[in-house]
Design a protein around this motif. Structure first.
Motif, PDB file in Angstrom:
ATOM      1  N   MET A 179       4.449 -26.903  89.799  1.00  0.00           N
ATOM      2  CA  MET A 179       2.982 -27.040  89.806  1.00  0.00           C
ATOM      3  C   MET A 179       2.606 -28.440  89.340  1.00  0.00           C
ATOM      4  O   MET A 179       3.147 -28.960  88.386  1.00  0.00           O
ATOM      5  CB  MET A 179       2.342 -26.013  88.865  1.00  0.00           C
ATOM      6  N   ASN A 180       1.670 -29.072  90.048  1.00  0.00           N
ATOM      7  CA  ASN A 180       1.224 -30.394  89.647  1.00  0.00           C
ATOM      8  C   ASN A 180       0.394 -30.293  88.362  1.00  0.00           C
ATOM      9  O   ASN A 180      -0.212 -29.267  88.061  1.00  0.00           O
ATOM     10  CB  ASN A 180       0.368 -31.022  90.756  1.00  0.00           C
ATOM     11  N   LEU A 181       0.364 -31.392  87.609  1.00  0.00           N
ATOM     12  CA  LEU A 181      -0.422 -31.429  86.388  1.00  0.00           C
ATOM     13  C   LEU A 181      -1.889 -31.260  86.731  1.00  0.00           C
ATOM     14  O   LEU A 181      -2.427 -31.984  87.571  1.00  0.00           O
ATOM     15  CB  LEU A 181      -0.186 -32.762  85.667  1.00  0.00           C
ATOM     16  N   GLN A 182      -2.552 -30.290  86.115  1.00  0.00           N
ATOM     17  CA  GLN A 182      -3.947 -30.005  86.399  1.00  0.00           C
ATOM     18  C   GLN A 182      -4.730 -29.919  85.100  1.00  0.00           C
ATOM     19  O   GLN A 182      -4.176 -29.680  84.033  1.00  0.00           O
ATOM     20  CB  GLN A 182      -4.063 -28.696  87.193  1.00  0.00           C
ATOM     21  N   ASN A 183      -6.054 -30.082  85.206  1.00  0.00           N
ATOM     22  CA  ASN A 183      -6.870 -30.041  84.000  1.00  0.00           C
ATOM     23  C   ASN A 183      -7.176 -28.599  83.606  1.00  0.00           C
ATOM     24  O   ASN A 183      -6.865 -27.646  84.328  1.00  0.00           O
ATOM     25  CB  ASN A 183      -8.142 -30.866  84.186  1.00  0.00           C
ATOM     26  N   ASN A 184      -7.823 -28.467  82.460  1.00  0.00           N
ATOM     27  CA  ASN A 184      -8.101 -27.135  81.928  1.00  0.00           C
ATOM     28  C   ASN A 184      -8.918 -26.280  82.898  1.00  0.00           C
ATOM     29  O   ASN A 184      -8.667 -25.081  83.048  1.00  0.00           O
ATOM     30  CB  ASN A 184      -8.864 -27.249  80.604  1.00  0.00           C
ATOM     31  N   GLU A 185      -9.911 -26.886  83.515  1.00  0.00           N
ATOM     32  CA  GLU A 185     -10.803 -26.129  84.379  1.00  0.00           C
ATOM     33  C   GLU A 185     -10.052 -25.603  85.613  1.00  0.00           C
ATOM     34  O   GLU A 185     -10.243 -24.447  86.021  1.00  0.00           O
ATOM     35  CB  GLU A 185     -11.984 -27.006  84.810  1.00  0.00           C
ATOM     36  N   GLN A 186      -9.202 -26.425  86.198  1.00  0.00           N
ATOM     37  CA  GLN A 186      -8.412 -25.993  87.349  1.00  0.00           C
ATOM     38  C   GLN A 186      -7.414 -24.906  86.955  1.00  0.00           C
ATOM     39  O   GLN A 186      -7.237 -23.913  87.668  1.00  0.00           O
ATOM     40  CB  GLN A 186      -7.672 -27.197  87.948  1.00  0.00           C
ATOM     41  N   LEU A 187      -6.788 -25.088  85.806  1.00  0.00           N
ATOM     42  CA  LEU A 187      -5.830 -24.089  85.327  1.00  0.00           C
ATOM     43  C   LEU A 187      -6.521 -22.760  85.042  1.00  0.00           C
ATOM     44  O   LEU A 187      -5.971 -21.692  85.325  1.00  0.00           O
ATOM     45  CB  LEU A 187      -5.124 -24.598  84.065  1.00  0.00           C
ATOM     46  N   CYS A 188      -7.727 -22.828  84.487  1.00  0.00           N
ATOM     47  CA  CYS A 188      -8.453 -21.606  84.176  1.00  0.00           C
ATOM     48  C   CYS A 188      -8.787 -20.844  85.461  1.00  0.00           C
ATOM     49  O   CYS A 188      -8.683 -19.611  85.499  1.00  0.00           O
ATOM     50  CB  CYS A 188      -9.726 -21.929  83.408  1.00  0.00           C
ATOM     51  N   THR A 189      -9.194 -21.564  86.502  1.00  0.00           N
ATOM     52  CA  THR A 189      -9.500 -20.916  87.780  1.00  0.00           C
ATOM     53  C   THR A 189      -8.269 -20.191  88.317  1.00  0.00           C
ATOM     54  O   THR A 189      -8.356 -19.046  88.792  1.00  0.00           O
ATOM     55  CB  THR A 189      -9.978 -21.957  88.806  1.00  0.00           C
ATOM     56  N   LEU A 190      -7.108 -20.829  88.217  1.00  0.00           N
ATOM     57  CA  LEU A 190      -5.871 -20.198  88.671  1.00  0.00           C
ATOM     58  C   LEU A 190      -5.515 -18.997  87.791  1.00  0.00           C
ATOM     59  O   LEU A 190      -5.077 -17.958  88.294  1.00  0.00           O
ATOM     60  CB  LEU A 190      -4.732 -21.223  88.659  1.00  0.00           C
ATOM     61  N   ALA A 191      -5.704 -19.157  86.497  1.00  0.00           N
ATOM     62  CA  ALA A 191      -5.390 -18.067  85.568  1.00  0.00           C
ATOM     63  C   ALA A 191      -6.276 -16.854  85.839  1.00  0.00           C
ATOM     64  O   ALA A 191      -5.839 -15.709  85.710  1.00  0.00           O
ATOM     65  CB  ALA A 191      -5.545 -18.539  84.131  1.00  0.00           C
ATOM     66  N   PHE A 195     -14.991 -17.621  81.684  1.00  0.00           N
ATOM     67  CA  PHE A 195     -15.362 -19.011  81.945  1.00  0.00           C
ATOM     68  C   PHE A 195     -15.901 -19.169  83.364  1.00  0.00           C
ATOM     69  O   PHE A 195     -15.355 -18.632  84.323  1.00  0.00           O
ATOM     70  CB  PHE A 195     -14.160 -19.925  81.741  1.00  0.00           C
ATOM     71  N   ASN A 196     -16.982 -19.935  83.496  1.00  0.00           N
ATOM     72  CA  ASN A 196     -17.618 -20.166  84.793  1.00  0.00           C
ATOM     73  C   ASN A 196     -17.691 -21.666  85.046  1.00  0.00           C
ATOM     74  O   ASN A 196     -18.479 -22.369  84.408  1.00  0.00           O
ATOM     75  CB  ASN A 196     -19.018 -19.545  84.802  1.00  0.00           C
ATOM     76  N   ARG A 197     -16.877 -22.135  85.973  1.00  0.00           N
ATOM     77  CA  ARG A 197     -16.850 -23.576  86.273  1.00  0.00           C
ATOM     78  C   ARG A 197     -18.179 -24.059  86.822  1.00  0.00           C
ATOM     79  O   ARG A 197     -18.526 -25.233  86.712  1.00  0.00           O
ATOM     80  CB  ARG A 197     -15.745 -23.892  87.278  1.00  0.00           C
ATOM     81  N   GLY A 198     -18.947 -23.159  87.406  1.00  0.00           N
ATOM     82  CA  GLY A 198     -20.217 -23.552  88.002  1.00  0.00           C
ATOM     83  C   GLY A 198     -21.240 -24.009  86.982  1.00  0.00           C
ATOM     84  O   GLY A 198     -22.237 -24.655  87.334  1.00  0.00           O
ATOM     85  N   ARG A 199     -21.015 -23.696  85.726  1.00  0.00           N
ATOM     86  CA  ARG A 199     -21.957 -24.093  84.681  1.00  0.00           C
ATOM     87  C   ARG A 199     -21.734 -25.525  84.217  1.00  0.00           C
ATOM     88  O   ARG A 199     -22.449 -26.028  83.360  1.00  0.00           O
ATOM     89  CB  ARG A 199     -21.836 -23.141  83.491  1.00  0.00           C
ATOM     90  N   GLU A 200     -20.734 -26.181  84.765  1.00  0.00           N
ATOM     91  CA  GLU A 200     -20.429 -27.583  84.456  1.00  0.00           C
ATOM     92  C   GLU A 200     -20.223 -27.812  82.958  1.00  0.00           C
ATOM     93  O   GLU A 200     -20.770 -28.749  82.370  1.00  0.00           O
ATOM     94  CB  GLU A 200     -21.528 -28.507  84.987  1.00  0.00           C
ATOM     95  N   ILE A 201     -19.451 -26.966  82.357  1.00  0.00           N
ATOM     96  CA  ILE A 201     -19.083 -27.119  80.954  1.00  0.00           C
ATOM     97  C   ILE A 201     -17.568 -27.164  80.863  1.00  0.00           C
ATOM     98  O   ILE A 201     -16.870 -26.477  81.626  1.00  0.00           O
ATOM     99  CB  ILE A 201     -19.651 -25.950  80.105  1.00  0.00           C
ATOM    100  N   LYS A 202     -17.039 -27.970  79.980  1.00  0.00           N
ATOM    101  CA  LYS A 202     -15.602 -28.065  79.805  1.00  0.00           C
ATOM    102  C   LYS A 202     -15.041 -26.741  79.287  1.00  0.00           C
ATOM    103  O   LYS A 202     -15.671 -26.074  78.457  1.00  0.00           O
ATOM    104  CB  LYS A 202     -15.248 -29.188  78.827  1.00  0.00           C
ATOM    105  N   PHE A 203     -13.859 -26.393  79.767  1.00  0.00           N
ATOM    106  CA  PHE A 203     -13.265 -25.129  79.348  1.00  0.00           C
ATOM    107  C   PHE A 203     -13.052 -25.087  77.837  1.00  0.00           C
ATOM    108  O   PHE A 203     -13.346 -24.083  77.183  1.00  0.00           O
ATOM    109  CB  PHE A 203     -11.924 -24.890  80.047  1.00  0.00           C
TER     110      PHE A 203
END
Length: 217
Positions: free
Chosen positions: A1-13, A72-80
């Motif tokens: 898996m490529n290095l991803q940020n918290n928000e991307q990882l959370c979506t996958l999780a 967590f909701n990425r649509g709210r534009e808040i850091k995880f």
């Protein structure tokens, strides 16, 4: 898996990717440990008998982070991590509060509400030792005679007032406001030291301060 940020990882999780979930923990372990250290020292847990270690807080912090993932909701534009931080801290403090309640249940004397058998600070200061402690603040190299006299008289009045309230109220205030070790302690730290619930420590402190003010000149 490529290095991803918290928000991307959370979506996958959120989609069930366990590797992404584990990477979230790894990526944020430094932050969790920072919070552990802050809470551990601010609440004086190393001096308590609660049996809580830093590893216990770290584990609870990790659980708090995991609990934040589904909500967590990425649509709210808040850091995880910004979103997860309260969940991480609450998980740690909930562990401490639960340990306090359990410990108090075992150790507190029902009659007076204070675990005398576990108090580790000085007993109420007797007359001679009390005078020595009052006089110990008088440092002629840095204070004028007038300053020394005023401080001694103020402390005499304060200790006289303390001597007229109950032993447990006096003992609490002596520790809480640093008369025993020259260090003012937080209310939650004092509650831990005396093996009390925070709510009971607050009630005891309010009662002790009210009684003290009534006894002051």
């Amino acid at each position: 898996m490529n290095l991803q940020n918290n928000e991307q990882l959370c979506t996958l999780a959120q989609k069930g990717d366990r590797i992404a979930r584990d990477l979230l923990l790894v990526n944020n372990l430094k932050f969790i440990r920072k919070i552990v250290n802050e809470i551990y020292h601010s609440m004086n847990l190393s001096e308590s008998d609660l049996g809580i270690e830093k590893e216990d807080l770290e584990q609870e912090g990790c659980i708090g982070l995991l609990n934040a993932i589904p909500h967590f909701n990425r649509g709210r534009e808040i850091k995880f991590l910004t979103y997860a931080a309260p969940s991480i801290k609450n998980a740690m403090t909930n562990l401490i509060r639960k340990a306090l309640a359990q410990y108090e249940q075992r150790m507190t004397d029902i009659k007076d509400g204070l675990a005398y058998q576990k108090i580790r600070l000085d007993e109420v200061i007797p007359g001679d030792e009390r005078m020595l402690r009052i006089e110990a603040i008088a440092d002629p190299t840095v204070k004028s005679p007038e300053q020394i006299y005023v401080e001694q008289e103020t402390l005499r009045e304060l200790y006289a007032a303390l001597g007229r309230i109950s032993d447990r109220e006096q003992t609490y205030l002596l520790y809480r406001y640093g008369f025993t070790d020259d260090m003012e302690h937080t209310m939650i730290g004092t509650a831990i030291h005396f093996n009390l619930r925070e709510s009971r420590a607050k009630k005891l402190e309010n009662q002790a301060m009210d009684n003290l003010w009534l006894e002051l000149p």
